[in-house]
Design an enzyme around this catalytic site. Sequence first.
Site, short mmCIF file in Angstrom:
data_model
loop_
_atom_site.label_atom_id
_atom_site.label_comp_id
_atom_site.label_asym_id
_atom_site.label_seq_id
_atom_site.Cartn_x
_atom_site.Cartn_y
_atom_site.Cartn_z
N ILE A 170 0.94 -1.11 0.15
CA ILE A 170 0.03 -0.16 -0.02
C ILE A 170 0.76 1.23 0.05
CG2 ILE A 170 -2.13 1.24 1.14
CD1 ILE A 170 -2.36 -1.93 0.32
N GLU A 171 1.98 1.18 0.84
CA GLU A 171 2.80 2.37 0.78
C GLU A 171 3.75 2.85 -0.36
OE1 GLU A 171 3.15 4.66 3.14
OE2 GLU A 171 2.12 3.87 4.83
#
Length: 509
Positions: free
Chosen positions: A144-145
Amino acid sequence: MKILHIACLVSALWLTGCATVGSPQGDNAPTTSSKAPATPPAAPQAPHTPVFPSGPLQPIALAQATNGEVASLSAPTDLWDRIRRGFAMPDLQHELVPDREQWYASRPDYMQRMTERSSKYLFHIVEELERRGMPTELALLPYIESAFNPQAVSVAKAAGMWQFMPATGTYFDLKQNAFRDDRRDVLASTRAALDYLQKLYNMFGDWHLALAAYNWGEGSVGRAIARNQKAGLGTSYTELNMPAETRMYVPKLQAVKNIVANPEAFKTELPLIENHPYFQTVDITHDIDVSLVASLAGIREEDFRALNPSFNRPVIFAAGTPQILLPWDNAKVFQRNLEARREGQYASWTVWTVPSNMSVAEAAQRAGMSEADLRSVNSIPPRMLIKAGSALMVPRSTTTRQDVSSHLADNGQLAFTPEVVTRRTTVRAGKGETVASIARRYKLTAANVADWNDVRANAAFKVGQQVVVYLPVRPARASSAASRPSVGSKRPAAPPARKGGTPSKVKRR
């Protein structure tokens, strides 16, 4: 057969009787003649009371199978299986989760690239999570990051797989200097990220809120909770008022978790990631060129940098980074080749601390290299002077054996100041004017004025004599008309100021 059983029983009783009679004192005699203490009689065992479930049997959840209550009878087949067994966070029930599931599942090429990139780092992250007793869903957070790209940099200047902001990285002891950025380091950034996530979980007592704080900042989440409490509203993740990015953050992680848990349901194929380490740490005792490490290990330089993405320069300073990461099979190759190396230096570069502000051209001349090479190896932007105290990478002489100190390797910084643009100008000397008085009038050095006019530093000028000086070019004052570039101007218009000064990226860590 019955006769045989009886015979065996009689023999056993006869042998027991012999053993008893053979004792010289008999059963009731004291045992004072024995040197060994008497063995106390065993305590009678309490009868075992079986425990029966009070209701119908329930299936065991994955979380129960990893908390020590239930032992798995089989080893994980691959790393994905191991991650699934460690899922321990409550599932988020939110309408955005199916939306993100569809987004990821409809991009198989993106998922393939992202998961293949993660194969270098996932085993280490899962090992650290299990060692700390943390949910293995957190191993999916770099998807996600940063899509597991250790070189990723956000518009808000968050960097690395775990996307640390500069100040938060400093708080968690991630060095950021002229030679390396530990926010990109695989081991250091993972340690810091898990430390931070544990801190946030201890603060909020809820993994969804901890993740929101990781994205939005602990202060922002704390204030959002306080506002809801004051208004008599709930304080769960789904009930807080938060920016769109943070609102989408946990649903993204939940979507990736669901796909990993059951890829067939989403028609997704996860690449095989075997359940063993991809890399191992190797000690280095000398400053050494990145190119030499790759050569001795038998790998490409880009493969080395994929495992060691924190290095900003072509050399590794042992005092600041005493360990490097190498693919598992290449680590021993490197050590064997390094031990066999008997001649030649390990590092081609060292560090020079600039004594005073100077131009790039002057610094290059002192370092004995071209201006272009000095700019390239130190990433020096154009139209900048190098400030005093800056740590410059320069060629190491063949006779230099001393490695860079730990203080410099850990704290060396490069600082710049805008280069002053000057223009050749002639001024008329007044009565009694000298080199010194002209220099004072225009805030110049007497040596420069003398040099520009080919006179001595203590020379005097005749009245009306033209004196050459180089004065800074002063930019014209901005006006409402001047602020708009005319047609054909190459000067870009200034970007409009953002209301409130809030960056477009939510990261505030």
